[in-house]
Design an enzyme around this catalytic site. Structure first.
Site, short mmCIF file in Angstrom:
data_model
loop_
_atom_site.label_atom_id
_atom_site.label_comp_id
_atom_site.label_asym_id
_atom_site.label_seq_id
_atom_site.Cartn_x
_atom_site.Cartn_y
_atom_site.Cartn_z
N THR A 126 0.78 -30.63 0.54
CA THR A 126 0.22 -31.50 -0.04
C THR A 126 0.43 -32.93 0.55
OG1 THR A 126 -0.34 -31.08 -2.17
CG2 THR A 126 -0.23 -33.37 -1.45
N ASP A 142 -2.19 -32.40 -10.26
CA ASP A 142 -1.90 -33.74 -10.30
C ASP A 142 -2.39 -34.75 -9.63
OD1 ASP A 142 0.70 -34.65 -8.11
OD2 ASP A 142 0.08 -31.85 -8.15
#
Length: 316
Positions: free
Chosen positions: A166, A197
């Site tokens: 990420t 998230d």
């Protein structure tokens, strides 16, 4: 205020052959974001540019290079947040666009909403004139191979989740405004429509001029359980340094829910931290015209920005 930017390219285990590419990618992103800040640009523009640069880099699990869901498709999430106003924009489960972070910024600035998902985000992208990128253009050989391996009956997808990547950035500009941005392709072989998230405000990122900004990476479901980004800012509001706040929150996530991750953090006075509980996390920061970067725990290289730019133009 002296501008500062900190970026990460994902926490996890970074395979040997990918280390150099990950290092180069975060350094390039940090330098590009810092260039905007040096010219008097905003923290928002700087974090968006840094993340866009990593979305375009196939070494990272964001934009081109994103992992594939169980159907073999790319579905991406992204968020951006303005610490001055607490405005935020996010997209989730988006397909066929090269730079989800740009779309998230448009959600923040061109709608009254904060999060658009899947088909609605697609319609909004069309309305905003964002060109469609064929899905296969975002798929790398590596993502395809990993997806196939995970489909094998005796495979262990957990093993492959370790090398995630990420991407994210936090910055403070010369006016003292902070911002964060985070973008991801999520978990390999995830269920269609799974959102982690990243797109969730307070989990994937949070920015507030009163305390600072953070961007997170790691096991999404664990990060959501502890609302990691907001938790770190809470600790800073209680007087902790960015490093202490990051370590305290990561430690809590590990002991409470068994989750591992990493974060980049900046506070309202420009102090920064890049911390992780995973084996590795690629990160880079620029402050006072000095570039710092690393991947392994305790690793920290330092160069002047001029030196870094010279080797950048010569291709590292």
């Amino acid at each position: 205020m002296k501008p500062v930017i900190v970026v990460h390219g994902g926490a996890g285990r970074i395979f040997k052959e990918r280390e150099q590419g990950s290092r180069d990618g975060v350094v390039r992103a940090a330098l590009q974001g810092y260039d905007i800040l040096k010219q008097g640009g905003s923290a928002l523009d700087a974090v968006e540019e840094a993340v866009r640069s990593m979305e375009d880099d196939p070494h990272f699990n964001a934009g081109c290079g994103s992992v594939l869901n169980e159907e073999g498709e790319v579905e991406m999430d992204a968020i951006i947040m303005d610490g001055k106003t607490l405005d935020s924009g996010a997209v989730s489960a988006v397909k066929c666009i090269a730079n989800p972070i740009k779309l998230a910024r448009l959600v923040m600035e061109k709608t009254k909403h904060m999060l658009l998902t899947d088909h609605g985000a697609h319609l909004f992208a069309q309305a905003m004139g964002i060109p469609e990128t064929p899905g296969e253009k975002l798929i790398t050989e590596r993502s395809q191979e990993r997806w196939k391996k995970n489909l094998e009956p005796d495979s262990n997808p957990e093993e492959f989740q370790k090398d995630l990547g990420t991407v994210g950035a936090v910055a403070i500009d010369s006016e003292g405004n902070v911002a964060c941005a985070t973008s991801t392709g999520g978990l390999s072989n995830k269920l269609v429509g799974r959102v982690g998230d990243t797109a969730c405000i307070g989990s994937g990122g949070y920015a507030d001029n009163h305390s600072g900004a953070t961007s997170t990476t790691g096991h999404g479901e664990s990060i959501m359980k502890v609302v990691l980004a907001r938790l770190i800012l809470y600790h800073m509001e209680q007087g902790m340094s960015p490093e202490m706040a990051a370590d305290t929150a990561l430690d809590y996530m590990k002991t409470r829910v068994g989750g591992l991750g990493g974060v980049v953090v900046i506070n309202s006075s420009g102090e920064w931290a890049a911390r992780f509980s995973t084996k590795q996390m690629s990160w880079a920061t620029v402050k006072d015209d000095q570039l710092h970067y690393g991947i392994n725990a305790g690793e920290r290289h330092t160069k002047s920005v001029d030196e870094a730019l010279a080797s950048e133009s010569g291709g590292f």
